[in-house]
Motif scaffolding. Structure first.
Motif, PDB file in Angstrom:
ATOM      1  N   VAL A   6       0.835  -1.206   0.000  1.00 50.26           N
ATOM      2  CA  VAL A   6       0.000   0.000   0.000  1.00 50.26           C
ATOM      3  C   VAL A   6       0.866   1.250   0.000  1.00 50.26           C
ATOM      4  O   VAL A   6       0.637   2.185  -0.775  1.00 50.26           O
ATOM      5  N   LEU A   7       1.873   1.279   0.858  1.00 51.48           N
ATOM      6  CA  LEU A   7       2.742   2.452   0.947  1.00 51.48           C
ATOM      7  C   LEU A   7       3.512   2.695  -0.356  1.00 51.48           C
ATOM      8  O   LEU A   7       3.650   3.833  -0.798  1.00 51.48           O
ATOM      9  N   ALA A  47       7.598   2.164  -8.954  1.00 53.97           N
ATOM     10  CA  ALA A  47       6.981   1.904  -7.651  1.00 53.97           C
ATOM     11  C   ALA A  47       5.701   1.073  -7.791  1.00 53.97           C
ATOM     12  O   ALA A  47       5.449   0.168  -6.986  1.00 53.97           O
ATOM     13  N   LEU A  48       4.895   1.363  -8.810  1.00 51.10           N
ATOM     14  CA  LEU A  48       3.678   0.566  -9.012  1.00 51.10           C
ATOM     15  C   LEU A  48       4.013  -0.875  -9.379  1.00 51.10           C
ATOM     16  O   LEU A  48       3.354  -1.813  -8.907  1.00 51.10           O
ATOM     17  N   ALA A  49       5.033  -1.056 -10.191  1.00 54.06           N
ATOM     18  CA  ALA A  49       5.467  -2.419 -10.522  1.00 54.06           C
ATOM     19  C   ALA A  49       5.997  -3.124  -9.277  1.00 54.06           C
ATOM     20  O   ALA A  49       5.725  -4.314  -9.067  1.00 54.06           O
ATOM     21  N   SER A  50       6.711  -2.402  -8.445  1.00 54.38           N
ATOM     22  CA  SER A  50       7.228  -2.982  -7.201  1.00 54.38           C
ATOM     23  C   SER A  50       6.101  -3.364  -6.259  1.00 54.38           C
ATOM     24  O   SER A  50       6.166  -4.392  -5.572  1.00 54.38           O
ATOM     25  N   SER A  51       5.052  -2.545  -6.222  1.00 49.85           N
ATOM     26  CA  SER A  51       3.920  -2.886  -5.360  1.00 49.85           C
ATOM     27  C   SER A  51       3.229  -4.156  -5.847  1.00 49.85           C
ATOM     28  O   SER A  51       2.739  -4.953  -5.045  1.00 49.85           O
ATOM     29  N   ALA A  65      -2.801 -10.610  -7.048  1.00 47.84           N
ATOM     30  CA  ALA A  65      -3.240  -9.755  -8.152  1.00 47.84           C
ATOM     31  C   ALA A  65      -4.564  -9.070  -7.819  1.00 47.84           C
ATOM     32  O   ALA A  65      -4.756  -7.889  -8.113  1.00 47.84           O
ATOM     33  N   ILE A  66      -5.458  -9.803  -7.181  1.00 43.07           N
ATOM     34  CA  ILE A  66      -6.751  -9.222  -6.792  1.00 43.07           C
ATOM     35  C   ILE A  66      -6.549  -8.163  -5.720  1.00 43.07           C
ATOM     36  O   ILE A  66      -7.124  -7.068  -5.793  1.00 43.07           O
ATOM     37  N   TYR A  67      -5.744  -8.449  -4.712  1.00 40.89           N
ATOM     38  CA  TYR A  67      -5.440  -7.463  -3.671  1.00 40.89           C
ATOM     39  C   TYR A  67      -4.794  -6.228  -4.278  1.00 40.89           C
ATOM     40  O   TYR A  67      -5.069  -5.109  -3.878  1.00 40.89           O
ATOM     41  N   TRP A  68      -3.908  -6.441  -5.245  1.00 40.05           N
ATOM     42  CA  TRP A  68      -3.178  -5.326  -5.847  1.00 40.05           C
ATOM     43  C   TRP A  68      -4.122  -4.350  -6.530  1.00 40.05           C
ATOM     44  O   TRP A  68      -3.952  -3.138  -6.425  1.00 40.05           O
ATOM     45  N   VAL A  69      -5.137  -4.859  -7.215  1.00 40.41           N
ATOM     46  CA  VAL A  69      -6.108  -3.987  -7.878  1.00 40.41           C
ATOM     47  C   VAL A  69      -6.853  -3.149  -6.833  1.00 40.41           C
ATOM     48  O   VAL A  69      -7.053  -1.939  -7.015  1.00 40.41           O
ATOM     49  N   GLY A  70      -7.227  -3.767  -5.741  1.00 33.31           N
ATOM     50  CA  GLY A  70      -7.871  -3.025  -4.654  1.00 33.31           C
ATOM     51  C   GLY A  70      -6.931  -2.003  -4.026  1.00 33.31           C
ATOM     52  O   GLY A  70      -7.334  -0.881  -3.697  1.00 33.31           O
ATOM     53  N   ILE A  71      -5.691  -2.383  -3.860  1.00 33.21           N
ATOM     54  CA  ILE A  71      -4.687  -1.477  -3.293  1.00 33.21           C
ATOM     55  C   ILE A  71      -4.472  -0.284  -4.213  1.00 33.21           C
ATOM     56  O   ILE A  71      -4.328   0.853  -3.757  1.00 33.21           O
ATOM     57  N   VAL A  79      -4.086   9.595  -2.969  1.00 33.18           N
ATOM     58  CA  VAL A  79      -3.289  10.637  -3.630  1.00 33.18           C
ATOM     59  C   VAL A  79      -4.199  11.713  -4.219  1.00 33.18           C
ATOM     60  O   VAL A  79      -3.891  12.909  -4.135  1.00 33.18           O
ATOM     61  N   ALA A  80      -5.324  11.338  -4.786  1.00 30.95           N
ATOM     62  CA  ALA A  80      -6.247  12.321  -5.353  1.00 30.95           C
ATOM     63  C   ALA A  80      -6.788  13.255  -4.274  1.00 30.95           C
ATOM     64  O   ALA A  80      -6.851  14.479  -4.474  1.00 30.95           O
ATOM     65  N   LEU A  81      -7.155  12.707  -3.132  1.00 31.35           N
ATOM     66  CA  LEU A  81      -7.662  13.541  -2.041  1.00 31.35           C
ATOM     67  C   LEU A  81      -6.577  14.456  -1.492  1.00 31.35           C
ATOM     68  O   LEU A  81      -6.833  15.634  -1.196  1.00 31.35           O
TER      69      LEU A  81
END
Length: 90
Positions: A6-7, A47-51, A65-71, A79-81
């Motif tokens: 997540v981080l 960083a996204l690839a590393s996550s 992979a499923i968790y990653w999409v949610g993350i 980041v948007a907020l």
């Protein structure tokens, strides 16, 4: 392992955010150099690839992979907020 994922995803989206001229002005107050912009974009994608790797290592291929999409959703919203809050302060 998921907390690290997540981080790293938040850091990746923040870097991608700084890779866009409009957001640079909103967050930093000025446009960054072309080199800094390119470096921010490259860092963000890395960083996204590393996550993704962290999610796969932590939870296995299918569930990771499923968790990653949610993350990614959680990280992008965070980041948007934060970007919106920073741009309103200026």
């Amino acid at each position: 392992m998921i907390a690290a994922c997540v981080l790293v995803a938040i850091a990746g989206f923040a870097a991608l955010c700084l890779g866009m001229a409009r957001h640079q002005r909103d967050v930093v107050g000025k446009s960054l150099s072309r080199r800094s912009t390119w470096l921010a974009k490259a860092t963000g994608w890395l960083a996204l690839a590393s996550s993704f790797v962290l999610a796969i290592v932590g939870e296995g291929a299918a569930l990771g992979a499923i968790y990653w999409v949610g993350i990614l959703t959680l990280a992008a919203l965070t980041v948007a907020l934060c970007t919106t809050a920073l741009s309103r302060r200026r």
